[in-house]
Design a protein around this motif. Structure first.
Motif, mmCIF file in Angstrom:
data_model
loop_
_atom_site.group_PDB
_atom_site.id
_atom_site.type_symbol
_atom_site.label_atom_id
_atom_site.label_comp_id
_atom_site.label_asym_id
_atom_site.label_seq_id
_atom_site.Cartn_x
_atom_site.Cartn_y
_atom_site.Cartn_z
ATOM 1 N N GLN A 11 0.857 -1.168 0.000
ATOM 2 C CA GLN A 11 0.000 0.000 0.000
ATOM 3 C C GLN A 11 0.906 1.235 0.000
ATOM 4 O O GLN A 11 2.070 1.167 0.380
ATOM 5 C CB GLN A 11 -0.892 0.030 1.244
ATOM 6 N N ASP B 196 -10.640 -1.018 -3.974
ATOM 7 C CA ASP B 196 -9.660 0.020 -4.291
ATOM 8 C C ASP B 196 -10.290 1.413 -4.233
ATOM 9 O O ASP B 196 -9.671 2.373 -3.762
ATOM 10 C CB ASP B 196 -9.010 -0.240 -5.650
ATOM 11 N N THR C 81 -6.365 -3.235 1.306
ATOM 12 C CA THR C 81 -7.333 -4.058 0.574
ATOM 13 C C THR C 81 -6.950 -5.527 0.744
ATOM 14 O O THR C 81 -5.971 -5.867 1.412
ATOM 15 C CB THR C 81 -7.347 -3.688 -0.914
ATOM 16 N N GLU D 248 -5.825 -7.470 -1.579
ATOM 17 C CA GLU D 248 -4.793 -7.903 -2.532
ATOM 18 C C GLU D 248 -3.513 -8.390 -1.870
ATOM 19 O O GLU D 248 -2.976 -9.443 -2.261
ATOM 20 C CB GLU D 248 -4.515 -6.775 -3.532
#
Length: 443
Positions: free
Chosen positions: A81, A387, A402, A404
């Motif tokens: 991030q 996102d 998130t 991911e």
């Protein structure tokens, strides 16, 4: 002073800090000295430092002066991030702390300075750690339900280093390792670096889908399974006794190494025995003191079957040679005098208090968590994009992660993880109110 000259001075300081010419911790000239040396008005010198502080490059400390801040390691280390800027409320990464820890460190350093073997800390230590310190960790592990000999314990530079040592010692590039479809991001980065193939295990509400794992082992040459049975990150589950027994049975049937990550296990009260207690012949248990004591105390430990200890020890030698003696001495002294147990109890209470704040400020949202954990998993509705929500929260000065970074499967769910352990309770309440409002606007 012309604005261009003023900006040039700010830019010069910023360039020196970012390049390392002014390293973190450097005390900068006083406002008066800066003004005198550059021919500035005092108010202009103060503006120079104020702008640098707004950029997150320096910090002013009352009565001490202005110091260069550490900028090379972002708070989101290990999670892909953006770095958390000054003024941002960080719900992206956990570094839990409780009042009084600085005083504990001050006293520990004082006691260490008075000890009779201070000079020994200036020399190389045994690769796996000194035996009496390994014995201290072995006693600590008994509290977690794991009985091991001191010779089975190896000291490492934090739990992440422990994972590195375990994977490097037990696996080869190209080997297949099974892991939860949502798992610790640091493991993902490490597996990629070591060229291991990670295959995902689908999750259920209470743990990994063990039928899917068994099917996977029949179709692929799986060499190991990486798992967090006690307080999973990010989902917070604690595997039940029958799940643990079945996982052990699968590992024995297919001759798998078990890598048990217990970094957050201390938060779960009255937890079940670790997998390493159920399958001591094939389980490498990895944990440390970053979450239970302090992130800056980079001391961790690995408990492993005796037959794997030589390989693990060689890997410690190849990566760090040994854990720093001073840090290890402090950690083990805190184990022996009860400080670690005291801090773990305080942090369990702190995590529970933070979850209570979340209950209040996220009421009406569906989220997944353990009541004593430092994080929350917030699944989003099908029409919401994680996102977009993360970026909207960034604009609200709240940093979140998130799904991911946690996903090992091709399919990445739309969800966000909220780390609760890095801000005070007042800021946490404000941030969670923003999370609820932003999520509500997108769903």
């Amino acid at each position: 002073m012309p604005r261009s000259r003023y900006k040039s001075l700010v830019d010069a300081f910023a360039a020196d800090i970012r390049s390392g010419r002014l390293p973190p911790g450097t005390r900068l000239p006083t406002h008066r000295l800066l003004a005198a040396s550059h021919g500035l008005a005092l108010v202009t010198a103060s503006r120079v430092y104020a702008e640098l502080e707004a950029m997150g490059l320096v910090s002013g400390e009352t009565g001490r002066g202005t110091f260069v801040r550490e900028t090379s390691l972002p708070p989101s280390l290990g999670i892909h991030q953006p770095s958390v800027a000054a003024g941002m409320i960080d719900l992206n990464f956990n570094y839990p702390s409780v009042p009084g820890q600085a005083d504990l460190l001050r006293n520990a350093l004082r006691q260490l300075a008075l000890s009779g073997d201070l000079e020994s800390h200036l020399r190389y230590q045994p690769h796996a750690g000194r035996l009496h310190e390994r014995a201290s960790v072995a006693r600590h592990l008994e509290v977690r339900g794991l009985t091991v000999q001191a010779e089975q314990v190896l000291l490492v530079s934090g739990a992440q280093h422990g994972l590195t040592v375990a994977l490097m010692a037990l696996l080869q590039p190209g080997d297949v390792i099974a892991a939860d479809a949502l798992t610790y991001p640091g493991f993902k980065v490490l597996a990629e670096t070591l060229h291991l193939e990670v295959v995902p295990i689908p999750g259920t509400d209470t743990g990994p889908d063990l039928e899917a794992l068994e099917k996977l082992c029949r179709s692929r040459s799986v060499r190991a399974v990486y798992t967090m049975p006690t307080l999973h990150n990010p989902l917070g589950w604690v595997m039940a006794a029958d799940q643990r027994e079945r996982l052990v049975a699968i590992a024995r049937q297919h001759d798998l190494h078990i890598i048990e990550d217990a970094a957050y296990a201390f938060l779960a009260e009255d937890s079940l025995p670790p997998l390493a207690q159920l399958a001591p012949e094939r389980t490498v248990y990895v944990s440390g003191f970053s979450k239970s004591v302090a992130t800056g105390l980079r001391v961790g430990f690995v408990a492993a079957p005796l037959q794997t200890v030589p390989a693990l020890e060689r890997t410690i030698r190849a990566t760090t040679w040994n854990t720093p003696g001073v840090m290890t001495a402090i950690a083990c002294a805190w184990i022996d005098d009860g400080t670690v147990s005291q801090l773990e109890a305080q942090k369990r209470a702190d995590a529970q208090a933070r979850q209570a704040v979340a209950d209040q400020h996220l009421a009406g949202l569906h989220f997944v968590r353990h009541p004593s954990s430092y994080f929350i998993w917030l699944p989003l509705s099908e029409d919401a994009r994680a996102d977009q929500i993360a970026m909207a929260l960034m604009r609200e000065q709240v940093a979140v992660s998130t799904a991911e970074p946690f996903a090992t499967s091709v399919h990445v769910p739309h969800a966000i993880r909220l780390a609760l352990g890095s801000v005070d309770l007042g800021a946490l309440a404000v941030a969670l109110e923003k999370v609820k409002r932003v999520v509500g606007a997108y769903t």
